[in-house]
Enzyme design. Structure first.
Site, PDB file in Angstrom:
ATOM      1  N   CYS A   2      -8.514   8.047  12.946  1.00 34.82           N
ATOM      2  CA  CYS A   2     -10.128   8.917  12.684  1.00 34.82           C
ATOM      3  C   CYS A   2      -9.593  10.228  13.062  1.00 34.82           C
ATOM      4  O   CYS A   2      -8.579  10.816  12.624  1.00 34.82           O
ATOM      5  CB  CYS A   2     -11.214   8.200  14.265  1.00 34.82           C
ATOM      6  SG  CYS A   2     -11.286   6.942  14.128  1.00 34.82           S
ATOM      7  N   ARG A  27      -8.858  11.121   7.232  1.00 32.74           N
ATOM      8  CA  ARG A  27      -8.327   9.902   8.469  1.00 32.74           C
ATOM      9  C   ARG A  27      -9.438   9.061   8.341  1.00 32.74           C
ATOM     10  O   ARG A  27      -9.752   8.495   8.916  1.00 32.74           O
ATOM     11  CB  ARG A  27      -8.198  11.040   9.359  1.00 32.74           C
ATOM     12  CG  ARG A  27      -6.867  11.924   9.196  1.00 32.74           C
ATOM     13  CD  ARG A  27      -7.463  12.645  11.164  1.00 32.74           C
ATOM     14  NE  ARG A  27      -6.512  11.852  12.096  1.00 32.74           N
ATOM     15  CZ  ARG A  27      -5.423  11.923  11.970  1.00 32.74           C
ATOM     16  NH1 ARG A  27      -4.217  12.233  11.393  1.00 32.74           N
ATOM     17  NH2 ARG A  27      -4.895  10.712  12.866  1.00 32.74           N
ATOM     18  N   TRP A  74     -13.022   5.683  11.320  1.00 29.45           N
ATOM     19  CA  TRP A  74     -12.536   5.327  10.450  1.00 29.45           C
ATOM     20  C   TRP A  74     -12.621   4.148  11.554  1.00 29.45           C
ATOM     21  O   TRP A  74     -11.871   3.699  12.440  1.00 29.45           O
ATOM     22  CB  TRP A  74     -10.730   5.414  10.221  1.00 29.45           C
ATOM     23  CG  TRP A  74     -10.388   4.176   9.409  1.00 29.45           C
ATOM     24  CD1 TRP A  74      -9.191   2.954  10.087  1.00 29.45           C
ATOM     25  CD2 TRP A  74      -9.817   3.424   8.606  1.00 29.45           C
ATOM     26  NE1 TRP A  74      -9.161   2.246   9.885  1.00 29.45           N
ATOM     27  CE2 TRP A  74      -9.878   2.512   8.693  1.00 29.45           C
ATOM     28  CE3 TRP A  74     -10.737   4.595   7.471  1.00 29.45           C
ATOM     29  CZ2 TRP A  74      -8.974   2.239   6.915  1.00 29.45           C
ATOM     30  CZ3 TRP A  74     -10.604   4.136   5.769  1.00 29.45           C
ATOM     31  CH2 TRP A  74      -9.631   2.745   6.236  1.00 29.45           C
ATOM     32  N   ASN A 100      -9.473   9.095  19.081  1.00 26.07           N
ATOM     33  CA  ASN A 100      -9.038   7.974  18.178  1.00 26.07           C
ATOM     34  C   ASN A 100      -8.458   7.548  18.741  1.00 26.07           C
ATOM     35  O   ASN A 100      -6.818   7.403  19.446  1.00 26.07           O
ATOM     36  CB  ASN A 100      -8.518   9.691  17.184  1.00 26.07           C
ATOM     37  CG  ASN A 100      -7.438   9.223  16.510  1.00 26.07           C
ATOM     38  OD1 ASN A 100      -7.658   7.555  15.177  1.00 26.07           O
ATOM     39  ND2 ASN A 100      -6.026   9.456  15.581  1.00 26.07           N
ATOM     40  N   GLY A 101      -8.203   6.060  18.124  1.00 25.16           N
ATOM     41  CA  GLY A 101      -6.698   4.985  18.524  1.00 25.16           C
ATOM     42  C   GLY A 101      -8.036   4.225  18.391  1.00 25.16           C
ATOM     43  O   GLY A 101      -8.811   3.802  17.735  1.00 25.16           O
ATOM     44  N   GLU A 487       4.028  -7.714  -7.636  1.00 19.08           N
ATOM     45  CA  GLU A 487       3.513  -6.297  -6.505  1.00 19.08           C
ATOM     46  C   GLU A 487       4.446  -5.471  -7.587  1.00 19.08           C
ATOM     47  O   GLU A 487       3.717  -4.694  -7.248  1.00 19.08           O
ATOM     48  CB  GLU A 487       3.902  -6.661  -5.218  1.00 19.08           C
ATOM     49  CG  GLU A 487       2.901  -5.421  -3.993  1.00 19.08           C
ATOM     50  CD  GLU A 487       1.481  -5.004  -4.843  1.00 19.08           C
ATOM     51  OE1 GLU A 487       0.529  -5.932  -4.713  1.00 19.08           O
ATOM     52  OE2 GLU A 487       1.690  -3.752  -4.422  1.00 19.08           O
ATOM     53  N   LYS A 491       3.061  -2.285  -8.839  1.00 19.64           N
ATOM     54  CA  LYS A 491       2.809  -1.112  -8.348  1.00 19.64           C
ATOM     55  C   LYS A 491       3.558   0.095  -9.150  1.00 19.64           C
ATOM     56  O   LYS A 491       3.581   1.127  -9.511  1.00 19.64           O
ATOM     57  CB  LYS A 491       3.918  -0.498  -7.360  1.00 19.64           C
ATOM     58  CG  LYS A 491       3.777  -1.207  -5.762  1.00 19.64           C
ATOM     59  CD  LYS A 491       1.982  -0.150  -5.074  1.00 19.64           C
ATOM     60  CE  LYS A 491       0.905  -0.735  -5.201  1.00 19.64           C
ATOM     61  NZ  LYS A 491       0.351  -1.466  -5.296  1.00 19.64           N
ATOM     62  N   GLU A 494       1.341   0.893 -12.627  1.00 21.84           N
ATOM     63  CA  GLU A 494      -0.127   1.475 -12.321  1.00 21.84           C
ATOM     64  C   GLU A 494      -0.096   2.952 -11.951  1.00 21.84           C
ATOM     65  O   GLU A 494      -0.755   3.557 -12.170  1.00 21.84           O
ATOM     66  CB  GLU A 494      -1.348   0.757 -10.766  1.00 21.84           C
ATOM     67  CG  GLU A 494      -0.473   0.468  -9.761  1.00 21.84           C
ATOM     68  CD  GLU A 494      -1.400   0.654  -8.726  1.00 21.84           C
ATOM     69  OE1 GLU A 494      -2.668   0.741  -8.496  1.00 21.84           O
ATOM     70  OE2 GLU A 494      -1.089  -0.530  -7.868  1.00 21.84           O
ATOM     71  N   HIS A 510      12.358 -19.901 -19.881  1.00 19.48           N
ATOM     72  CA  HIS A 510      11.565 -20.024 -20.881  1.00 19.48           C
ATOM     73  C   HIS A 510      10.369 -18.513 -21.872  1.00 19.48           C
ATOM     74  O   HIS A 510       9.031 -18.782 -21.613  1.00 19.48           O
ATOM     75  CB  HIS A 510       9.960 -20.507 -19.874  1.00 19.48           C
ATOM     76  CG  HIS A 510      10.689 -21.719 -19.554  1.00 19.48           C
ATOM     77  ND1 HIS A 510      10.854 -23.017 -19.695  1.00 19.48           N
ATOM     78  CD2 HIS A 510      11.679 -21.724 -17.704  1.00 19.48           C
ATOM     79  CE1 HIS A 510      11.821 -23.836 -18.719  1.00 19.48           C
ATOM     80  NE2 HIS A 510      11.736 -23.082 -17.503  1.00 19.48           N
ATOM     81  N   LYS A 609     -10.159   3.253  -6.221  1.00 26.95           N
ATOM     82  CA  LYS A 609      -9.323   2.711  -5.514  1.00 26.95           C
ATOM     83  C   LYS A 609     -10.136   1.749  -4.621  1.00 26.95           C
ATOM     84  O   LYS A 609      -9.739   0.525  -3.847  1.00 26.95           O
ATOM     85  CB  LYS A 609      -9.387   4.145  -4.189  1.00 26.95           C
ATOM     86  CG  LYS A 609      -8.931   3.572  -2.635  1.00 26.95           C
ATOM     87  CD  LYS A 609      -7.400   2.926  -2.332  1.00 26.95           C
ATOM     88  CE  LYS A 609      -6.274   1.903  -1.479  1.00 26.95           C
ATOM     89  NZ  LYS A 609      -4.704   2.073  -1.622  1.00 26.95           N
TER      90      LYS A 609
HETATM   91  C1  AGP Z   1      -3.462  -2.201  -5.869  1.00 24.95           C
HETATM   92  O1  AGP Z   1      -2.627  -0.971  -5.665  1.00 24.95           O
HETATM   93  C2  AGP Z   1      -4.498  -1.290  -6.243  1.00 24.95           C
HETATM   94  N1  AGP Z   1      -5.115  -0.382  -5.752  1.00 24.95           N
HETATM   95  C3  AGP Z   1      -5.968  -2.831  -6.921  1.00 24.95           C
HETATM   96  O2  AGP Z   1      -5.170  -3.855  -7.347  1.00 24.95           O
HETATM   97  C4  AGP Z   1      -5.976  -2.910  -5.746  1.00 24.95           C
HETATM   98  O3  AGP Z   1      -5.170  -4.131  -4.747  1.00 24.95           O
HETATM   99  C5  AGP Z   1      -7.602  -3.670  -5.916  1.00 24.95           C
HETATM  100  O4  AGP Z   1      -7.945  -3.326  -6.573  1.00 24.95           O
HETATM  101  C6  AGP Z   1      -7.862  -5.121  -5.002  1.00 24.95           C
HETATM  102  O5  AGP Z   1      -8.732  -3.801  -3.860  1.00 24.95           O
HETATM  103  P1  AGP Z   1      -9.061  -4.795  -2.416  1.00 24.95           P
HETATM  104  O6  AGP Z   1      -7.523  -5.053  -1.859  1.00 24.95           O
HETATM  105  O7  AGP Z   1      -9.322  -3.374  -1.577  1.00 24.95           O
HETATM  106  O8  AGP Z   1      -9.801  -5.112  -2.741  1.00 24.95           O
END
Ligand code: AGP
Length: 614
Positions: A2, A27, A74, A100-101, A487, A491, A494, A510, A609
């Protein structure tokens, strides 16, 4: 985490507090509030952002006071709503606090205070502290500063607090342990903040409180800083800040993503707080305890999620089947919600989501619920829609993740999933005690181990420079490392916009091996455990066709070093811990490639996000 602010001096506090909170919204921003004092105390707070809080101040007289505290939340205990938002006020209305904590032992203290007749309105740990301080003032007949000192001797956990007593309106008290707190020193005025951004425009003279320190600011007597353990006055170091505001928000990091990668030791400490006390203590996950019979009698577990959270789900399949011997399936929520799946009684559906707001995951939950599944949610955002839609669940407590590319939230998800699988496997008797204790010990040391992995940052940055012009990447892993290969590829693509694909290493023959040539960098996760020798063979097959190999290996592995163009070493560890560690160099590799290509690392093109639309 927070954001907290405060001010005491000769200027109107309102604008300082409101603008200060806006600078701290990175935050956390699920709710906010401020207290202002002038002859009497005004407290206004609301769910939502600071802009919503401003709308509550309709009367200019309410903005007149020269002392105040504020908070942007938060949520960690209790969903985001007005009651749970800060500032919190004691039963008498005299003491007001922002925090905050996380207090681990707030529940036991709350029970004692309830017996004494205290009434609680919120679900927060912070409201317990403000009433504990009041109770000490009453019972010990001491002033605010001493009462805060005694109260902090009783609490266990992390805190940064700023406290005000209406009976002594020329004074503000604060303290910190584990959460940051900065004091801006002006001319007969003092500013307080979770970092310096709220007061940087007013003063560059800043005191960063250290852990176990508290301050008392009195308009007549000035500032006193005390060491809590030794109960002694100290002479604080006042530094002259050189940074601008943007720099302070990100601390010493160029981007939030890099900051969040380096926050992972702390984030995982927060994820385990109160759950993994030590390897010699039983794991304590209250929702698993409460629904133990549901898991014990489960016929199947189905993980549903999207993106990075889907990769966590895939790793969870390996963990849960290995340790619980329960059939596990992993579904893309966007597919699951439309394909009319068979769901039977005895099925546990586990949605995983950082934001807790992903539309596809939320829709899949509702469909599974209608079909009779038991839903156990794993989210990072407290009180989010998914957290409220499921029957029960657990929060990852990774803290606010600003970078669109998920890093610390993913690491906290997979660490928590392993802890959950260990806890249930130990209770089911499906994992032998020796192995259980060995893995638990490594989890206990995980924050320190990750600190070691992060020391490879410079090596990884230099490796990234060799691949800035690559058009494609392959990521390969076997077993527990297969989800990490996926993953790592996500990364990279994206944030750098380079096409990258993850594959099980054995899948190369394959089809994908047709892609291999000198322009195809292949990241291979090849730690010592599991099918190590088969991965070595895969590397040789790629080498033979001119592919470039970047290998993530166990410390001291010289066999793969001879075969690879670059290697990144991670500490030797248990096979189930290795994917958690191996993922971190891949985060750094994608970050440095994207950053050197001049990409917008924190807000990549086309992305959000939280994908709250279909
Ligand atoms: C991950 O780096 C991406 N931002 C995206 O794949 C994300 O993981 C996905 O949209 C799922 O989001 P969530 O975990 O908030 O459900």
């Amino acid at each position: 985490m927070c954001g907290i602010v405060g001010y005491i001096g000769n200027k109107p506090a309102y604008d300082i507090l409101i603008n200060g909170l806006k600078k701290l919204e990175y935050r956390g921003y699920d709710s906010s509030g401020i207290m202002i004092y002038k002859e009497k105390k005004i407290v206004k707070k609301t769910k939502g952002k600071v802009a919503d809080l401003e709308n509550l101040f309709t009367n200019s007289n309410e903005k007149k006071g020269n002392i105040g505290i504020g908070h942007t939340r938060w949520a960690t205990h209790g969903p985001p709503n007005k009651t749970n938002s800060h500032p919190h006020t004691s039963n008498s209305g005299e003491i007001t606090l922002v925090h905050n904590g996380i207090f681990e032992n707030y529940d036991s203290i709350k029970k004692v205070l309830i017996k004494k007749g205290y009434i609680f309105h919120s679900e927060t740990d912070s409201e317990v502290l403000v009433n504990l301080i009041e109770d000490i003032i009453k019972t010990k007949k001491v002033k605010l500063g001493k009462a805060v000192y005694y109260a902090l001797k009783q609490v266990v956990g992390a805190y940064a607090i700023v406290v005000f007593d209406s009976k002594n309106p020329k004074e503000i008290v604060g303290a910190r342990l584990g959460s940051p707190l900065a004091i801006g020193v002006g001319d007969a005025e003092y500013y307080f903040g979770s970092d310096a951004t709220p007061f940087l425009e007013f003063t560059k003279s800043c005191i960063y409180l250290n852990d176990n320190e508290m301050f008392i600011v009195n308009l007549e007597k000035g500032l006193t800083v005390r060491e809590i353990e030794k109960d002694s006055i100290i002479d604080p170091f006042v530094q002259e800040l050189k940074q601008n505001i943007e720099e302070v928000e990100k601390g010493r990091y160029e981007h939030f993503m890099l900051k969040e990668i380096f926050e992972q030791p702390q984030s995982i400490t927060d994820t385990f707080r109160g759950r993994l006390i030590s390897a010699s203590h039983p794991i304590s996950i209250s929702s698993l305890k409460k629904y133990y019979e549901v898991f014990k009698n489960a016929n199947r577990i189905i993980f549903i999620s999207c993106g990075t959270s889907w990769h966590s789900s895939l790793l969870a399949e390996y963990y849960f089947e290995e340790l619980l011997r329960i059939p596990v399936e992993v579904e893309y929520a966007s597919e699951f919600r439309y394909r009319n799946p068979v769901i039977n009684k005895g099925d546990i559906v586990i949605p995983i989501s950082q934001s807790g707001e992903t539309a596809d995951t939320l829709a899949a939950i509702k469909m599974a619920k209608e079909k009779g599944a038991f839903l156990y949610g794993i989210c990072n955002v407290v009180g989010s829609s998914i957290a409220r839609e499921t029957h029960t669940g657990i929060y990852t407590h990774a803290g606010s993740e600003i970078g669109v590319a998920s890093t610390k939230a993913f690491s906290c998800q997979i660490s928590l999933l392993l802890l959950m699988a260990l806890s249930l496997g130990n209770k089911f008797g499906t994992i032998n005690q020796k192995r259980y204790l060995r893995i638990l010990k490594e989890l206990e040391n995980l924050p320190k181990t990750i600190e070691k992995v992060l020391k490879s940052n410079d090596i990884i940055e230099s490796i990234s420079e060799k691949y800035l012009d690559s058009q494609n990447f392959l990521y390969l892993g076997r077993g527990y490392h297969f989800p990490i290969a996926l993953e790592g590829a996500l990364k990279l693509k994206e944030i750098s916009y380079i096409h990258a694909e993850g594959y099980p290493a054995a899948e190369m023959k394959h089809g994908p091996i047709a892609l291999i040539d000198k322009n195809m960098p292949v990241v291979v996760i090849a730690t010592k455990k599991g099918n190590y020798h088969k991965v070595v063979s895969n590397i040789m097959e790629i080498k033979a066709r001119g592919g470039k190999i970047i290998a993530v290996v166990s410390e001291g592995d010289q066999e793969i070093e001879k075969l690879s163009d670059q290697i990144i070493e991670i500490p030797n560890c248990d096979e189930l811990i290795a994917p958690i560690l191996a993922n971190i160099p891949l985060q750094l590799l994608s970050y440095h490639i994207a950053n050197k290509k001049g990409c917008n690392v924190d807000q990549p093109r086309n992305l959000a996000k939280s994908v709250t639309v279909e």
